[in-house]
Design an enzyme around this catalytic site. Structure first.
Site, PDB file in Angstrom:
ATOM      1  CG  HIS A  24      10.325  31.946  -2.442  1.00 27.55           C
ATOM      2  ND1 HIS A  24      10.766  31.708  -1.161  1.00 27.55           N
ATOM      3  CD2 HIS A  24      11.210  32.794  -2.998  1.00 27.55           C
ATOM      4  CE1 HIS A  24      11.871  32.395  -0.961  1.00 27.55           C
ATOM      5  NE2 HIS A  24      12.177  33.060  -2.058  1.00 27.55           N
ATOM      6  CG  ASP A  49      13.836  36.244  -9.745  1.00 28.04           C
ATOM      7  OD1 ASP A  49      14.485  37.287  -9.607  1.00 28.04           O
ATOM      8  OD2 ASP A  49      14.127  35.173  -9.191  1.00 28.04           O
TER       9      ASP A  49
HETATM   10  N1  CMC Z   1       6.335  25.566 -12.118  1.00 26.33           N
HETATM   11  C1  CMC Z   1       5.701  24.351 -12.018  1.00 26.33           C
HETATM   12  N2  CMC Z   1       5.716  23.575 -10.925  1.00 26.33           N
HETATM   13  C2  CMC Z   1       6.407  24.025  -9.870  1.00 26.33           C
HETATM   14  C3  CMC Z   1       7.097  25.252  -9.888  1.00 26.33           C
HETATM   15  C4  CMC Z   1       7.038  26.035 -11.057  1.00 26.33           C
HETATM   16  N3  CMC Z   1       7.669  27.218 -11.121  1.00 26.33           N
HETATM   17  N4  CMC Z   1       7.722  25.442  -8.691  1.00 26.33           N
HETATM   18  C5  CMC Z   1       7.432  24.359  -7.960  1.00 26.33           C
HETATM   19  N5  CMC Z   1       6.632  23.495  -8.654  1.00 26.33           N
HETATM   20  C6  CMC Z   1       6.054  22.231  -8.183  1.00 26.33           C
HETATM   21  C7  CMC Z   1       7.086  21.126  -8.150  1.00 26.33           C
HETATM   22  O1  CMC Z   1       7.119  20.422  -9.381  1.00 26.33           O
HETATM   23  C8  CMC Z   1       6.610  20.295  -6.997  1.00 26.33           C
HETATM   24  O2  CMC Z   1       5.505  19.550  -7.434  1.00 26.33           O
HETATM   25  P1  CMC Z   1       5.207  18.079  -6.814  1.00 26.33           P
HETATM   26  O3  CMC Z   1       4.924  18.318  -5.354  1.00 26.33           O
HETATM   27  O4  CMC Z   1       4.045  17.588  -7.581  1.00 26.33           O
HETATM   28  O5  CMC Z   1       6.453  17.268  -7.053  1.00 26.33           O
HETATM   29  C9  CMC Z   1       6.078  21.326  -5.994  1.00 26.33           C
HETATM   30  O6  CMC Z   1       5.677  22.440  -6.821  1.00 26.33           O
HETATM   31  C10 CMC Z   1       7.128  21.793  -4.969  1.00 26.33           C
HETATM   32  O7  CMC Z   1       8.272  22.290  -5.688  1.00 26.33           O
HETATM   33  P2  CMC Z   1       9.774  22.118  -5.231  1.00 26.33           P
HETATM   34  O8  CMC Z   1      10.659  22.234  -6.432  1.00 26.33           O
HETATM   35  O9  CMC Z   1       9.899  20.870  -4.404  1.00 26.33           O
HETATM   36  O10 CMC Z   1       9.943  23.362  -4.279  1.00 26.33           O
HETATM   37  P3  CMC Z   1      11.308  23.988  -3.791  1.00 26.33           P
HETATM   38  O11 CMC Z   1      11.001  24.738  -2.558  1.00 26.33           O
HETATM   39  O12 CMC Z   1      12.370  22.948  -3.753  1.00 26.33           O
HETATM   40  O13 CMC Z   1      11.686  24.982  -4.991  1.00 26.33           O
HETATM   41  C11 CMC Z   1      11.813  26.874  -6.388  1.00 26.33           C
HETATM   42  C12 CMC Z   1      11.444  26.341  -4.995  1.00 26.33           C
HETATM   43  C13 CMC Z   1      11.822  28.388  -6.333  1.00 26.33           C
HETATM   44  C14 CMC Z   1      13.206  26.386  -6.785  1.00 26.33           C
HETATM   45  C15 CMC Z   1      10.745  26.375  -7.410  1.00 26.33           C
HETATM   46  O14 CMC Z   1       9.481  26.865  -7.047  1.00 26.33           O
HETATM   47  C16 CMC Z   1      11.089  26.762  -8.845  1.00 26.33           C
HETATM   48  O15 CMC Z   1      11.830  26.042  -9.517  1.00 26.33           O
HETATM   49  N6  CMC Z   1      10.564  27.944  -9.341  1.00 26.33           N
HETATM   50  C17 CMC Z   1      10.918  28.416 -10.671  1.00 26.33           C
HETATM   51  C18 CMC Z   1      12.271  29.114 -10.624  1.00 26.33           C
HETATM   52  C19 CMC Z   1      12.187  30.466  -9.941  1.00 26.33           C
HETATM   53  O16 CMC Z   1      11.317  31.266 -10.202  1.00 26.33           O
HETATM   54  N7  CMC Z   1      13.186  30.728  -9.081  1.00 26.33           N
HETATM   55  C20 CMC Z   1      13.295  32.004  -8.349  1.00 26.33           C
HETATM   56  C21 CMC Z   1      13.058  31.840  -6.862  1.00 26.33           C
HETATM   57  S1  CMC Z   1      12.781  33.376  -5.999  1.00 26.33           S
HETATM   58  C22 CMC Z   1      14.206  34.305  -6.136  1.00 26.33           C
HETATM   59  C23 CMC Z   1      15.480  33.649  -5.770  1.00 26.33           C
HETATM   60  O17 CMC Z   1      15.582  32.806  -4.881  1.00 26.33           O
HETATM   61  O18 CMC Z   1      16.461  34.013  -6.396  1.00 26.33           O
END
Ligand code: CMC
Length: 427
Positions: free
Chosen positions: A306, A363
């Site tokens: 998140h 989710d």
């Molecule tokens: N699986 C594997 N690696 C992950 C995941 C995941 N679900 N989420 C983040 N990471 C890793 C990412 O690859 C990165 O690694 P590194 O630092 O080595 O490059 C690190 O963790 C930080 O991730 P980020 O993508 O820069 O973080 P963000 O704050 O931009 O993204 C997020 C947050 C929710 C988009 C992301 O965690 C994600 O894609 N999660 C899966 C999709 C999901 O469940 N979304 C629902 C969010 S909650 C409800 C809503 O908002 O609707």
């Protein structure tokens, strides 16, 4: 505590005020930066940018706190009805009996959808994704309710709110029934908001619909847990579209489209599809955790991570418990619940997820409950939208009442500098 930040650039010193909220979060107000020092701020993805002051929702991602108008999400999910929470979010206080009755009656009086809307629904292919259909229908409501674009009239704003609160569940139910080839159900006057949603969605044409108490409680809880989440992607979209003085329904339609993506609300559908894929593959959770950790593999553990929560998502905790209770009450043994729990257990021990502070989000378990209630997978994000509706309305109303300026970020241009046009024969 200091009330200003002094920034020096090219020998120019600028004093920037520090704004502190009621929960002691602080922000530097950079409005004067450009005129004083010819600087803008750059923050792709708005990872560290506050877009507004808001009195609606407080969340602390480090402590796992979520509150609507000061009330803890845990308490609201346990004790309140969805309509009470909607009133609280939109108007700022929990309603008394008279206020709630009026709100309920106004919504009920506005819950009919013009029969011509059915023609629009019928024009969509049966296999169309319900989120696309819902975004289109919500936008189309403006054509049937032209006064809803009078965004500066308190009276028309209230009417637009009552209308969308009444009509949105109808659109949701009609959208679902279209995919199932079922005739439309109009609900019943004597049912409350949640009961009507259930009847309109789940009734069979040849049976009297009986309300199941466990299903009602689960739905009420899920909708409350999704009702607002401050400046997330879809809410920011609703606010920014509304800031151009677009009407409520057009702003909400844009929010629905933003919610659809798998990194936002679309994750609930993606989680269930992922869990099913793991089950069909033999249930090897370690294999999928390794895929999620592999930087050459686009696979992500859906429902994990998140932008703001870096300790735990309080909604996920409540939903996990609710999933156990609902499945137990309904006598359902869903193997993907075990797969989800195993994934969570293993991920929370794994340095990759621990170091990056990746925890189950809202989710991760919600889809398992939706499925147990008989909701098709493609409808999961629509259910998220149904819950988020009052939050979007509240945020849109706050933005309008605050007469916020049009949302218009700046950029740093990195393309070619001035060059001359070359005739096509010479390129
Ligand atoms: N699986 C594997 N690696 C992950 C995941 C995941 N679900 N989420 C983040 N990471 C890793 C990412 O690859 C990165 O690694 P590194 O630092 O080595 O490059 C690190 O963790 C930080 O991730 P980020 O993508 O820069 O973080 P963000 O704050 O931009 O993204 C997020 C947050 C929710 C988009 C992301 O965690 C994600 O894609 N999660 C899966 C999709 C999901 O469940 N979304 C629902 C969010 S909650 C409800 C809503 O908002 O609707």
């Amino acid at each position: 505590m200091s009330t200003k930040v002094t920034l020096t650039y090219n020998n120019i010193s600028v004093d920037l005020p520090v704004i502190t909220g009621t929960e002691n979060e602080s922000a530097v107000d950079i409005a004067a930066l450009r005129s004083a020092a010819n600087l803008i701020t750059l923050d792709p993805g708005y990872k560290n940018t506050g877009s507004c002051l808001s009195t609606i929702t407080f969340l602390d991602g480090d402590l796992g706190i979520l509150r609507y108008r000061g009330y803890a999400i845990e308490e609201l999910a346990e004790k309140a009805t969805f309509l009470e929470v909607a009133y609280l979010l939109i108007f700022g206080e929990l309603p008394n009996i008279d206020q709630l009755t009026k709100f309920q009656n106004d919504i009920k009086a506005n819950s009919f959808v013009d029969e011509d809307v059915k023609k629009i629904i019928d024009a969509f292919p049966k296999a169309a994704h319900p989120m696309g259909v819902l975004a289109s229908l919500t936008s189309a409501l403006t054509a049937f309710n032209p006064s809803s674009v009078n965004v500066d009239s308190d009276e028309d704003m209230y009417k637009a709110i009552a209308k969308i609160m009444g009509k949105f569940p109808v659109l949701v139910a009609w959208t679902m029934r279209k995919t199932q080839g079922l005739p439309i159900d109009y609900g019943a006057k004597d049912l409350d908001y949640i009961e009507n949603i259930m009847k309109m969605m789940f009734s069979q044409p040849n049976e009297t619909y009986i309300i199941n108490k466990s299903v009602k409680e689960a739905l009420n809880k899920l909708l409350i847990l999704h009702a607002d989440h401050e400046q997330n992607c879809s809410t920011s979209t609703v606010r920014i579209v509304g800031s151009s003085q677009a009407g409520l329904f057009a702003s909400l339609s844009a929010g629905i489209s933003a919610l659809w993506g798998p990194l936002h609300g679309g994750a609930n559908q993606a989680v269930l599809e992922m869990l099913e894929a793991i089950r069909l593959d033999g249930g090897d959770t370690e294999k999928f955790l390794n895929k999620a950790k592999d930087k050459d593999d686009p696979f992500r553990l859906m429902g994990f991570g998140h932008r703001v929560y870096k300790n735990f998502d309080p909604r996920a905790r409540i939903i996990k418990k609710a999933a156990d209770e609902v499945l137990d009450d309904l006598g359902i043994d869903d193997p993907v619940l075990d797969i989800a729990k195993a994934l969570e257990r293993e991920a929370l021990k794994d340095p990759y997820f621990v170091d990056r502070k990746l925890y189950p989000n809202v989710d991760f378990y919600s889809g398992i409950i939706y499925r147990s209630l008989g909701i098709p997978v493609q409808m999961f994000t629509v259910m998220f939208a149904l819950g988020r509706l009052p939050g979007w309305i509240a945020q849109w109303r706050e933005m309008r009442k605050g007469k916020e300026p049009i949302g218009r970020p700046r950029q740093i241009y990195t393309g070619p500098t001035l060059r001359s046009y070359i005739d096509i024969s010479k390129r």
